[in-house]
Motif scaffolding. Structure first.
Motif, PDB file in Angstrom:
ATOM      1  N   ASP A  81       0.837  -1.190   0.000  1.00  0.00           N
ATOM      2  CA  ASP A  81       0.000   0.000   0.000  1.00  0.00           C
ATOM      3  C   ASP A  81       0.874   1.244   0.000  1.00  0.00           C
ATOM      4  OD1 ASP A  81      -2.236   1.621   0.109  1.00  0.00           O
ATOM      5  OD2 ASP A  81      -2.409   1.498   2.293  1.00  0.00           O
ATOM      6  N   GLU A  82       0.630   2.148  -0.915  1.00  0.00           N
ATOM      7  CA  GLU A  82       1.408   3.376  -1.037  1.00  0.00           C
ATOM      8  C   GLU A  82       0.748   4.498  -0.238  1.00  0.00           C
ATOM      9  OE1 GLU A  82       4.353   4.048  -2.556  1.00  0.00           O
ATOM     10  OE2 GLU A  82       4.549   1.915  -2.977  1.00  0.00           O
ATOM     11  N   GLU A  83       1.056   4.579   1.028  1.00  0.00           N
ATOM     12  CA  GLU A  83       0.527   5.645   1.866  1.00  0.00           C
ATOM     13  C   GLU A  83       1.292   6.934   1.581  1.00  0.00           C
ATOM     14  OE1 GLU A  83       0.259   6.819   6.572  1.00  0.00           O
ATOM     15  OE2 GLU A  83       0.506   4.728   6.025  1.00  0.00           O
ATOM     16  N   ALA A  84       0.570   8.028   1.354  1.00  0.00           N
ATOM     17  CA  ALA A  84       1.188   9.318   1.049  1.00  0.00           C
ATOM     18  C   ALA A  84       1.866   9.893   2.294  1.00  0.00           C
ATOM     19  CB  ALA A  84       0.139  10.294   0.545  1.00  0.00           C
ATOM     20  N   ILE A  85       2.945  10.594   2.070  1.00  0.00           N
ATOM     21  CA  ILE A  85       3.693  11.272   3.118  1.00  0.00           C
ATOM     22  C   ILE A  85       3.582  12.771   2.859  1.00  0.00           C
ATOM     23  CG2 ILE A  85       5.989  11.655   4.106  1.00  0.00           C
ATOM     24  CD1 ILE A  85       4.981   8.832   4.602  1.00  0.00           C
ATOM     25  N   THR A  86       3.310  13.527   3.904  1.00  0.00           N
ATOM     26  CA  THR A  86       3.218  14.978   3.782  1.00  0.00           C
ATOM     27  C   THR A  86       4.477  15.610   4.361  1.00  0.00           C
ATOM     28  OG1 THR A  86       0.825  14.887   4.007  1.00  0.00           O
ATOM     29  CG2 THR A  86       1.880  17.007   4.442  1.00  0.00           C
TER      30      THR A  86
END
Length: 117
Positions: free
Chosen positions: A2-7
């Motif tokens: 799963d490609e969880e976005a990073i802020t």
């Protein structure tokens, strides 16, 4: 996976100066390949550059050079406690910003380009 976005949060000055540096390294020289040997790292670099391009209105303003220098001076002052000298002594910033604006105005989102693949 799963490609969880990073802020990542940057001040506007930080984003502006980083955007200019990325542009210089990626499009005005061959430095990216010399600095970043692993091409897998290019993907996030292009994504960051593209995001900055879409977010920063400063890169299209006619007073790009003075705005960039003011941002650099503020960051230098914040980091070093004073703006005694320019961030890049002796560098002429009058021509590069115009080229930066022209390239960015037509280049689109570098984060979605096929470059570096």
């Amino acid at each position: 996976m799963d490609e969880e976005a990073i802020t990542i949060k940057l001040t506007r000055d930080q984003a502006f100066v980083l955007s200019d540096w990325l542009y210089q390294v990626m499009f005005q020289s061959d430095d990216l390949e010399g600095i970043v040997h692993d091409r897998a790292v290019w993907s996030p670099i292009y994504a960051i550059s593209g995001t900055l391009d879409k977010t920063l209105s400063e890169i299209f303003m006619p007073d790009y050079g003075p705005r960039l220098e003011a941002a650099k001076e503020r960051l230098h002052a914040d980091l070093c406690g004073g703006a005694d000298e320019p961030t890049t002594p002796g560098q002429d910033t009058t021509d590069a910003p115009q080229a930066h604006q022209m390239e960015r105005g037509t280049a689109g989102n570098h984060g979605e380009s096929d470059r570096g693949q």
